[in-house]
Design a protein around this motif. Structure first.
Motif, PDB file in Angstrom:
ATOM      1  N   VAL A 349      -6.141  -7.850 -25.695  1.00  0.00           N
ATOM      2  CA  VAL A 349      -7.191  -6.923 -26.115  1.00  0.00           C
ATOM      3  C   VAL A 349      -7.905  -7.439 -27.360  1.00  0.00           C
ATOM      4  N   MET A 350      -9.142  -6.980 -27.510  1.00  0.00           N
ATOM      5  CA  MET A 350      -9.829  -7.179 -28.774  1.00  0.00           C
ATOM      6  C   MET A 350      -9.520  -5.929 -29.605  1.00  0.00           C
ATOM      7  N   ALA A 351      -9.143  -6.132 -30.853  1.00  0.00           N
ATOM      8  CA  ALA A 351      -8.746  -4.986 -31.659  1.00  0.00           C
ATOM      9  C   ALA A 351      -9.896  -4.542 -32.557  1.00  0.00           C
ATOM     10  N   VAL A 352     -10.192  -3.245 -32.471  1.00  0.00           N
ATOM     11  CA  VAL A 352     -11.260  -2.672 -33.293  1.00  0.00           C
ATOM     12  C   VAL A 352     -10.665  -1.508 -34.088  1.00  0.00           C
ATOM     13  N   PRO A 353     -10.055  -1.812 -35.210  1.00  0.00           N
ATOM     14  CA  PRO A 353      -9.304  -0.767 -35.922  1.00  0.00           C
ATOM     15  C   PRO A 353     -10.143   0.442 -36.336  1.00  0.00           C
ATOM     16  N   ALA A 354     -11.428   0.232 -36.529  1.00  0.00           N
ATOM     17  CA  ALA A 354     -12.243   1.366 -36.976  1.00  0.00           C
ATOM     18  C   ALA A 354     -12.461   2.383 -35.861  1.00  0.00           C
ATOM     19  N   HIS A 355     -12.255   1.957 -34.618  1.00  0.00           N
ATOM     20  CA  HIS A 355     -12.592   2.845 -33.510  1.00  0.00           C
ATOM     21  C   HIS A 355     -11.521   2.934 -32.423  1.00  0.00           C
ATOM     22  N   ASP A 356     -10.278   2.573 -32.771  1.00  0.00           N
ATOM     23  CA  ASP A 356      -9.170   2.747 -31.850  1.00  0.00           C
ATOM     24  C   ASP A 356      -7.929   3.053 -32.674  1.00  0.00           C
ATOM     25  N   GLU A 357      -7.290   4.132 -32.346  1.00  0.00           N
ATOM     26  CA  GLU A 357      -6.180   4.602 -33.180  1.00  0.00           C
ATOM     27  C   GLU A 357      -5.021   3.610 -33.261  1.00  0.00           C
TER      28      GLU A 357
END
Length: 831
Positions: A349-357
């Motif tokens: 996965v690509m991790a998008v901490p601002a928009h995935d818990e």
RNA sequence: GGGUGAGUGGCGAAAUGGUAUACGCACUAGCCUUAGGAGCUAGCGGGGCAACCCAUGGAGGUUCGAAUCCUCUCUCACCCACCA
């Protein structure tokens, strides 16, 4: 007059029905196929909960017969599988003998209820003549490439010592024995159910499919379609692109995302511990020892530990490896973490901490950057008017944490900024496709069906392994591959089935080259035989075909299917999958097997708990029938509440039904003459006909029965009873309580079965009362009621109402502002 | 955390915008009976002598009128659950 004696009556009629075969008239033009989920014959026998669904299909079957339908209402046994085998092992009997014994008990118990089963069509999934066709379907799938061998790690139950399908797990525990399931890599037969994912999903919305919403939703959820995109991140090792073709190193990392719009917020990528890239790039990973340790630890975790949501997220960075975001060419770190599942999407996965818990949690722990790229639209259009805020116009605007997971508007996203999430996803996917580094992709949660079990008591998989030819299907003419009779059938635990020990069975000639071959020793899972059984009932004796074309066309689809809701994601999905396959190869003519599906609510023990030996709250139907009669228990189970609802058993309730039947029994002696008069009773009778008819059709048996009780109470008040009233009443009662209905019918002087009669029709003119009680309300409160002729006009009603003393008193000096008049119901004065 | 459904007498429940508690169980009183785990009659949501008033998990709202529709909230059941 003799007392009502259900024992005598019920035995008499059950014998008569069986002898005359009145249920086997399949010559009428209209057909109705009523199906119950067939039981697996356990050693414990039936408890009172099992027959509830069977009673309902029987009521509907008899109702349909009376309405001129040919009704197919069969019963059979789902006798392969772990429960039967575990029972046999525990009780030290051979499964075949145990099944035989148990079927005898079940059949005897069911016989007491007076069901309309056509026992000539009885099927048993463990009968070689039956499983011949289960094996045949498997072979057809094998031919079409839908059944294949795979070495993927699967869920393994150490106690049952067999592999399990995803569907057989409950919270990571074996659904059968509650043991923690472990991941085990082994050779498996797998059915490619995912090829049918789209059709399984789409056809749930077919108009002709009359299924309960909850089950449709459960299946949709299980199939779990999600639309997203594949993005390829290029891999950079030790500062240079890892595209040295000689070394055959992977140079792209594929990820799956449903939130392509957030990609400018991606600050790292993650692969699951199973991801092949770890092994392939091991020489490039500087901290490989640490990584390897983490991977091994993760793989040894049970599914339960790994999917425990409470636990803190862990992971290790793959040092020396970087990945590049194709949208902004940013170089990002790559991690391995077990919160990423190996089997879903691309396993990365690509991790998008601002928009995935999940990413947010991980990023906080490992101090990774958090970059916001989506804002709620409301934030961008802050209302100028402060009063709007006060009025709660902005209640939608809530940013509780730094992690915003909803759609909104893009910011800090290059040329995509200011687009809505939805628009951005479209444009970004198009760009990826143009650049050939990804694009739109649909994923499913549903996985292929792990179809082999390392156990004895199942259908042998009809495959021969040949050194020269590989896996070869057993030729059709050699079917069935019979399960050999053996003394020892306990699981081996080696990954081979117990059948592997039987040398003379295992060694077989290769059907292709005639050389030495070995039979497949795995057997099919419990769900195999039940995935198509409804077709065999239609044509059970056919030796040439699974089901004859004419017969299939005559009866399919199943018009009514009744069973427990627990089968929503297994049996019902498997059966639909097989049915669609059979449709594709021209065996069946309908796209879906089951037209109407109703699920039966559980009957709990008197203590409100699930009926089970463990709680000692099991009620045996034989005893209840012995005490009160089959008609009483039939009536009670239909009366106890809404059909789909779980309700606790209460034997006192059966007593009430018996009292009702006692009263019905007494009626027959006071019938005086055959005459019809148009009176209130007649009106009530026609209303009752209407209500009972409609209620049976919509599975509201409880209210149908209450209407019948109300009518009986009224009958009892009459001085003289007329045969015509009683006859109609008995007919209405007959689907619920067939034995007593037949007996009274006979006593009324008929020599043919009541089930040759025609279901009563109501006279629409008669269900209208001549006089009605008109309710008089003042400001919506009931203050009086008056008897008036039905169809009274507003003007007359008003006059009458205003003449009532009570109303005069209430209105007093007030003026009437408004009058609401509901025809034949009420008049409401607003003062 | 997500999905689905449900909360009404002592109990199972009925009523899907129009008389809340039909029908059944349990209970109470009376009759009948040597007796009753039988039958019959009457009663049975709460308060009040009564006229009436109050009650469908809770709080608001829409409506002449709400158990039913809307908003918020609490509780329970089942299913799914790190599905990117």
């Amino acid at each position: 007059m003799k007392k009502y004696n259900p024992k005598l009556i019920e035995r008499k009629w059950q014998k008569k029905w069986a002898e005359s075969g009145i249920y086997k008239d399949y010559s009428k033009p209209k057909k109705f196929y009523a199906l119950d989920m067939f039981p697996y014959p356990s050693g414990a026998g039936l408890h009172v909960g099992h027959p509830k669904g069977y009673i309902a299909t029987d009521v509907v079957s008899r109702f349909k017969m009376l309405n001129g339908f040919s009704v197919l209402h069969p019963m059979g046994w789902d006798a392969f599988g772990l429960p039967a085998e575990n029972y046999a092992i525990q009780n030290k009997i051979h499964p075949e003998a145990a099944v035989k014994e148990n079927i005898k008990t079940f059949k005897k118990q069911l016989g007491l209820f007076g069901f309309t089963y056509d026992w000539d069509r009885e099927i048993n999934t463990t009968d070689p003549e039956y499983y011949k066709w289960t094996q045949w379907i498997f072979l057809k799938m094998f031919e079409k490439g839908l059944a294949f061998e795979s070495d993927e790690p699967i869920n393994w139950c150490p106690s049952c010592q067999t592999g399990l399908a995803l569907e057989d797990l409950e919270n990571g525990l074996c659904e059968r024995c509650g043991t923690q399931v472990v991941q085990k890599k082994m050779r498996q037969w797998v059915l490619k159910m995912t090829d049918y994912a789209d059709r399984l999903l789409e056809d749930l919305d077919r108009e002709e499919l009359d299924w309960e919403k909850s089950i449709v939703d459960q299946q949709k959820n299980w199939i779990g379609r999600s639309e997203g995109a594949i993005v390829k991140f290029s891999i950079v090792t030790n500062g240079s692109l890892a595209s040295t073709m000689e070394a055959k190193l992977p140079n792209m990392l594929e990820v799956f995302t449903t939130r392509l719009d957030t990609i400018f917020g991606c600050t790292y990528c993650v692969v699951g511990p199973e991801h092949p890239i770890i092994e392939k790039l091991k020489d490039q990973i500087k901290n490989y020892k640490e990584v390897e340790k983490y991977v091994i630890k993760a793989q040894n975790k049970t599914d339960l530990e790994r999917t425990d949501l409470q636990k803190e997220k862990t992971g290790v960075e793959l040092q020396g490896i970087r990945v590049t975001n194709p949208f902004n060419n940013e170089e990002l770190p790559l991690f391995v973490a077990d919160y990423v599942l190996g089997h879903y999407g691309t396993g990365a996965v690509m991790a998008v901490p601002a928009h995935d818990e999940r990413d947010f949690e991980f990023a906080k722990k490992y101090k990774l950057p958090i970059k916001k790229v989506i804002l709620p639209e409301e934030l961008l259009n802050i209302p100028r008017n402060l009063e709007d805020i006060a009025a709660g116009a902005r209640t939608e605007l809530r940013v509780e944490s730094d992690c915003f997971i909803c759609d909104g508007k893009l910011v800090n996203s290059g040329k995509y900024s200011d687009l809505t999430s939805e628009k951005a996803r479209e444009k970004m996917a198009a760009w990826l496709e143009k650049k050939k580094i990804g694009g739109k992709k649909v994923n499913y949660k549903m996985r292929d069906w792990v179809f082999s079990r390392q156990r004895y008591w199942g259908e042998p998989i009809p495959i021969i392994h040949c050194e020269k030819c590989g896996t070869v299907g057993v030729p059709e003419k050699d079917l069935p591959v019979e399960l050999p009779k053996v003394e020892k059938y306990e699981p081996t635990g080696t990954g081979e089935g117990p059948l592997a020990n039987i040398k003379e069975w295992v060694n077989a000639e290769c059907p292709q080259c005639g050389g030495p071959g070995k039979r497949e020793t795995n057997t099919m899972p419990q769900w195999a035989g039940s995935s198509w059984y409804y077709l065999r009932y239609i044509d059970p004796k056919n030796e040439k075909e699974l089901v004859g074309k004419t017969e299939e066309k005559k009866w399919m689809p199943v018009d009514l299917y009744v069973g427990g809701a627990e089968h929503a994601t297994r049996h019902l999905l498997y059966a639909r999958f097989w049915h669609k396959f059979l449709y594709d190869i021209g065996v069946v003519s309908t796209k879906e097997p089951f037209k109407k599906l109703v699920h039966v609510g559980l009957i709990q023990g008197e203590d409100g708990r699930k009926m089970s030996k463990r709680w000692g709250n099991v009620i045996n139907p034989d005893e209840v029938i012995f005490e009160y009669g089959a008609d009483s228990i039939r009536l009670y189970e239909m009366f106890m509440g809404p059909f789909m609802q779980n309700i606790a058993w209460n034997t006192k309730g059966v007593v009430g039904m018996r009292r009702f039947l006692d009263k019905v029994w007494k009626l027959k002696s006071v019938i005086s003459e055959q005459r019809s008069v148009n009176n209130n009773l007649e009106i009530l009778l026609h209303k009752t006909i209407k209500k009972v008819t409609e209620d049976i059709e919509s599975f509201r048996f409880n209210t149908a029965i209450s209407a019948l009780m109300i009518f009986l109470n009224e009958l009892e008040k009459q001085e003289r009873l007329f045969t015509v009233h009683c006859s109609l009443f008995i007919k209405l009662l007959s689907p619920f309580v067939p034995h007593i209905a037949e007996e009274i019918w006979e006593k009324l002087g008929h020599d043919k079965s009541i089930f040759f009669e025609k279901w009563p029709e109501y006279d629409p003119k008669l269900i209208k009362d001549e006089q009605i009680m008109l309710v008089i309300q003042i400001n919506g409160k009931v203050r009086d009621q008056i008897e008036v002729a039905s169809g009274v006009k507003e003007k007359d009603a008003k006059e009458l109402a205003l003449a009532q003393d009570k109303i005069v008193k209430y209105i007093g000096d007030s003026s009437i502002k408004k009058i609401i008049f509901v025809r034949d119901r009420l008049i409401n004065f607003v003062i």
